[in-house]
Every structure is written in structure tokens, then in C-alpha cells.
Design a protein around this motif. Structure first.
Motif, mmCIF file in Angstrom:
data_model
loop_
_atom_site.group_PDB
_atom_site.id
_atom_site.type_symbol
_atom_site.label_atom_id
_atom_site.label_comp_id
_atom_site.label_asym_id
_atom_site.label_seq_id
_atom_site.Cartn_x
_atom_site.Cartn_y
_atom_site.Cartn_z
ATOM 1 N N TYR A 78 0.836 -1.202 0.000
ATOM 2 C CA TYR A 78 0.000 0.000 0.000
ATOM 3 C C TYR A 78 0.872 1.253 0.000
ATOM 4 C CZ TYR A 78 -3.321 3.582 1.351
ATOM 5 O OH TYR A 78 -4.070 4.728 1.381
ATOM 6 N N HIS A 81 2.547 1.908 -3.389
ATOM 7 C CA HIS A 81 1.641 2.362 -4.443
ATOM 8 C C HIS A 81 0.925 3.678 -4.130
ATOM 9 C CE1 HIS A 81 2.181 -1.845 -5.686
ATOM 10 N NE2 HIS A 81 2.037 -1.329 -6.904
ATOM 11 N N HIS A 82 1.118 4.221 -2.942
ATOM 12 C CA HIS A 82 0.457 5.482 -2.575
ATOM 13 C C HIS A 82 1.467 6.544 -2.137
ATOM 14 C CE1 HIS A 82 -3.021 2.749 -2.405
ATOM 15 N NE2 HIS A 82 -3.710 3.830 -2.725
ATOM 16 N N TRP A 86 0.604 6.898 4.259
ATOM 17 C CA TRP A 86 -0.688 6.384 4.708
ATOM 18 C C TRP A 86 -1.261 7.402 5.686
ATOM 19 C CZ3 TRP A 86 -2.456 5.174 9.650
ATOM 20 C CH2 TRP A 86 -3.682 4.497 9.702
#
Length: 169
Positions: A78, A81-82, A86
Motif C-alpha cells: 500500500y 503504491h500510494h 498512509w
């Protein structure tokens, strides 16, 4: 994921039922030992307070750290890809101090955890980049917010980690 939640719910129900059954069985076999009443504890607290020394139980109850939410798992996939970031949902701290904890699982990684005040539009606490220790979580804390401000936890890095928020009254 749904099967995992169902099994966790079933396990929790079973543990709760077992606890209630053992508590009622323990109550049936318990001896009638004299116990301190609530009135006695209140009198001891009042006497200590009048003498100028704080009651020992009251001090420890006020200084305890309480978990607000989490732990939540943030996967390395995550984060990759971001944009290596977070962001949690907004929440309101239940106490005067807000803490953000992060525990990552790779000793070669550098991670960062910050607390963002949504109303002020700025970061109010920052751990800085910390080299991960899989055996110890690191944290950041702050008191630079008002009681009804919405806070968010922001994690920067690329390694899978557990993150949670705590507060102190």
C-alpha cells in the motif's frame, strides 16, 4: 477478510461465554472473606487528600496511557503504491495528550509517524525518520491541540507496519 472477522467474532463470543460461566461458578465456590467496601476506599482517599498527599490509586489512574484505536496494519505494498504515505481517518483525542505509535518489521527501513491537526491544517507532532527496530515501537506525542480538534495519523515510509493512537488524560 470476512471469514477472518466471523472467526474472530465467534472466538470473542466463546471467550465471553466461558468467562461468564467461570465467574458464576467461582462465585458459588467463593468463601465469604471480608472485603473493603467502597465507603472505606472513599474515606481513605478523602483522608489522604486532606493530609496534602495524593492518594496512590488516583495518581496512577490519571497517568495511564489508553489506546484510542488500532493497531491497524499498513502494508508495504500500500505504501509503495500510494507515494510512501498512509493517512488515518480523522479522530478526536479523548485526552489532553495525543500519541501516535508505529512498529515496523524491517531493521533496514526508515519510517516516520506524524500527527496532523485537520482544523489547524498543520502537523503538530513528528517523530522524524527513525530506523526500524522490529522489537520496539516508536512514537510521537503532542499536547498542541484543542479538545474538539480532529487529528489524523500520517505514516511515511515503505515497510509494512502496525500503527495505533493513544491518549493520556
Amino acid at each position: 477478510m470476512t471469514a477472518l472477522r466471523r472467526s474472530a467474532l465467534a472466538l470473542g463470543t466463546a471467550v465471553c461465554a466461558l468467562t461468564m460461566a467461570s465467574a458464576s461458578a467461582a462465585g458459588a465456590f467463593a468463601t465469604t472473606a471480608p472485603q473493603a467496601s467502597e465507603h472505606t476506599v472513599t474515606q481513605q482517599h478523602a483522608a489522604a487528600h486532606e493530609a496534602g498527599t495524593p492518594a496512590q490509586g488516583v495518581v496512577s489512574a490519571q497517568s495511564a496511557l489508553h489506546r484510542q484505536w488500532g493497531p491497524s496494519w499498513v502494508s508495504g505494498d500500500y505504501l509503495t503504491h500510494h507515494g510512501k504515505k498512509w493517512v488515518s481517518q480523522p479522530y478526536r483525542s479523548k485526552g489532553r495528550s495525543a500519541y501516535a505509535y508505529l512498529q515496523c518489521y524491517n531493521t533496514n527501513a526508515k519510517m516516520r509517524v506524524r500527527i496532523y491537526n485537520v482544523e489547524a491544517g498543520s502537523y503538530i507532532a513528528d517523530s522524524g525518520k527513525v530506523t526500524c527496530n522490529p522489537y520496539k515501537a516508536f512514537h510521537t506525542k503532542t499536547r498542541a491541540f484543542q479538545r474538539l480538534d480532529h487529528l489524523r495519523i500520517v505514516v511515511n515510509g515503505d515497510q509494512g507496519s502496525k500503527v495505533w493512537a493513544s491518549y493520556k488524560r
